[in-house]
Design an enzyme around this catalytic site. Structure first.
Site, short mmCIF file in Angstrom:
data_model
loop_
_atom_site.label_atom_id
_atom_site.label_comp_id
_atom_site.label_asym_id
_atom_site.label_seq_id
_atom_site.Cartn_x
_atom_site.Cartn_y
_atom_site.Cartn_z
N GLU A 34 0.69 -1.02 0.05
CA GLU A 34 -0.04 0.03 -0.10
C GLU A 34 0.98 1.31 0.25
OE1 GLU A 34 -4.39 -0.57 1.93
OE2 GLU A 34 -3.09 0.81 3.20
N HIS A 90 8.12 -27.06 0.15
CA HIS A 90 7.53 -28.15 -0.43
C HIS A 90 6.52 -27.27 -1.16
CE1 HIS A 90 10.04 -30.89 1.94
NE2 HIS A 90 9.74 -30.04 2.69
N LYS A 149 -13.90 1.94 -2.18
CA LYS A 149 -14.73 2.36 -0.98
C LYS A 149 -15.91 3.02 -1.55
CE LYS A 149 -11.19 2.64 2.69
NZ LYS A 149 -10.51 3.91 3.64
O1 PA5 Z 1 -3.27 1.75 6.06
C1 PA5 Z 1 -4.37 2.27 6.00
O2 PA5 Z 1 -4.27 3.79 6.07
C2 PA5 Z 1 -5.39 1.37 5.74
O3 PA5 Z 1 -5.20 -0.07 5.89
C3 PA5 Z 1 -6.48 1.54 7.06
O4 PA5 Z 1 -5.90 1.22 8.27
C4 PA5 Z 1 -7.74 0.82 6.92
O5 PA5 Z 1 -8.23 1.12 5.68
C5 PA5 Z 1 -8.72 1.31 8.05
O6 PA5 Z 1 -9.04 2.63 8.06
P1 PA5 Z 1 -9.57 3.29 9.54
O7 PA5 Z 1 -8.64 2.83 10.57
O8 PA5 Z 1 -9.79 4.64 9.05
O9 PA5 Z 1 -11.06 2.33 9.65
#
Ligand code: PA5
Length: 474
Positions: free
Chosen positions: A300, A329, A444
């Site tokens: 990410e 394996h 989203k």
């Molecule tokens: O790393 C990130 O920013 C995302 O993976 C968030 O942690 C995830 O989308 C959850 O977001 P939030 O904590 O706002 O619910």
């Protein structure tokens, strides 16, 4: 301390698939660039989206440890089960810490044997998974003996919101409107967001996700610290390890800076040698889910369409998790003979603690197996790791080893900070923003549209148009 052994990334070991040692030696351009990552750290650490780098240090650390510990104290003896609701960066760190630092059997142990309540991290909206946990919890004390820790920085995330709405209602139904709040700890933004509003209206106990600490960089904040401390993990030692690693990763000399070295190797092998798949393969079951945490961090943070100048670059590397020796394996055939497009990170444990001495008994009476008689399981596992390393080098596959003296809070803290800083440095090398995730947004918004959220109808229409039914189905 944990160490990074990178000899197998160099051309003297893996030929043209590696980097010349001189190209990363002090004075080389790569080393000068790495020194640049650490310039002015005293001024930039803890600023903007780098605020997570302050988490292991006072005063942030003291505030968080104090806030977490006082809630843990108030909860002592009241709960047999802790259910964490969160997703992505609000869940993966919790899962990784629990799996690394408590026994795999934690939830099966009696209250006297466990270091805290049973822990369930619900990081999906699969109704089967939720229902399985609910049914089990009902059979071991019920929600009356259960604490819910809902974690959402934004409070907007549909998956976490849906789970929270369910558990809140169940708590109200079983425990009553007034008392249900005693079973909820919310970890969220200190000032803004939907979750903060709900907490204020309902009077829930809260912990803060500080500004400038994005989800995937938040495990050392109350996001990860609370469930860890509830389950008996020494969060002070975890932060000590992170602080010690931070100090090493602040050094200007590339040869003394493990995060700068890791970032330099992986980015350069990716860009200059086509090794765009980055495997992390612990030879330790309890570190496997730390590899899962790494996957989110690396994917990410570095997978970006545009660079800082706004040019389309499609950067990023594909992180892969594997488990030694199990995946020897399953995956190693591909890693040795498939496309030479990977860097394989192995994790080795020197001392397996109490289990180190576990031996393979003698007496099987079969000549072919006598070499195993009397050997330790830990020696067998580490021999397998070394053999894989050798086999990879034979096939000219670049690989490195992160060596843990043993698995404990201090070394896990070091590991976490090592990868967080390496990710930030890799972002600097790639000239991209490692701290945003714009591509996650469209999914989203489309989910909001499909679920009928006001203001998102256009995303439903666009989704339905793009995915209109066809005959291409068998
Ligand atoms: O790393 C990130 O920013 C995302 O993976 C968030 O942690 C995830 O989308 C959850 O977001 P939030 O904590 O706002 O619910």
């Amino acid at each position: 301390m944990i160490t990074l052994d990178y000899a197998n990334c160099l051309d003297e070991r893996v030929g043209e698939h590696g980097l010349p040692a001189a190209s990363i030696a002090d004075g080389a351009p790569a080393a000068t660039a790495a020194a640049g990552f650490t310039t002015n750290l005293e001024k930039t650490r803890g600023v903007g989206w780098e605020r997570w780098r302050s988490l292991p240090f006072s005063p942030m650390r003291d505030d968080h440890v104090h806030a977490v510990s006082s809630i843990v104290e108030q909860c002592a003896g009241r709960f047999d089960n802790l259910i964490v609701l969160g997703i992505g960066g609000s869940a993966l760190g919790n899962i990784a810490l629990q799996s690394a630092l408590n026994p795999a059997t934690h939830n099966l142990l009696s209250a006297e044997q466990r270091r805290g309540p049973r822990l369930f991290v619900l990081d999906n909206v699969d109704p089967n998974a939720i229902s399985d946990v609910l049914q089990f919890v009902d059979s071991v004390g019920g929600l009356e003996r259960t604490l819910i820790n809902v974690i959402s920085k934004s409070g907007e995330t549909a998956e976490t919101a849906a789970q929270f709405m369910l558990f809140r209602q169940l708590l109200i139904d079983r425990i009553g409107r007034e008392k249900h709040a005693e079973h909820i700890v919310a970890t969220t933004d200190p000032a803004r967001g939907t979750m903060r509003q709900i907490c204020e209206a309902e009077g829930y106990v809260t912990l803060s996700v500080p500004d400038g600490v994005g989800g995937r960089f938040s495990v050392l904040s109350p996001v990860g610290l609370f469930s860890a401390a509830m389950c008996g993990i020494d969060i002070g030692a975890l932060l000590d390890g992170a602080a010690a690693m931070d100090e090493r990763c602040s050094r200007a000399a590339l040869s003394e800076n493990p995060a700068a070295m890791l970032a330099t190797l992986l980015v350069r092998l990716g860009r200059e040698r086509g090794k765009e798949n980055h495997v992390l393969m612990p030879y330790a079951n309890n570190l496997y889910l730390l590899a899962d945490w790494f996957r989110q961090l690396w994917a990410e943070s570095l997978g970006k369409r545009v660079n800082n100048a706004g040019d389309e670059v499609f950067e990023g590397f594909t992180p892969i998790k594997a488990l030694g020796a199990t995946d020897q394996h399953s995956q190693v055939q591909l890693y040795r003979e498939g496309p030479n497009d990977k860097v394989i990170g192995l994790i080795e444990i020197e001392d397996f603690g109490q289990a180190s001495a576990m031996e393979i008994p003698s007496g099987i009476g079969v000549e072919n197996l006598s070499y195993l008689e009397g050997a330790r399981f830990s020696s067998l596992l580490n021999a397998e790791k070394r053999a894989t390393e050798f086999a990879l080098v034979e096939s000219q596959r670049p690989n490195f080893t992160i060596r843990f003296p043993r698995v404990n809070e201090f070394h896990v803290g070091e590991f976490i900070q090592l990868w967080q800083i390496a990710t930030a440095y890799a972002g600097l090398m790639l000239e991209i923003d490692a701290f945003d995730q714009p591509a996650v947004e469209l999914g989203k918004q489309a989910t909001f549209g499909l679920m009928g959220r006001e203001g998102y109808a256009e995303f439903r229409e666009k989704t339905d148009a793009a995915l209109a039914p066809t005959n291409f189905v068998v």
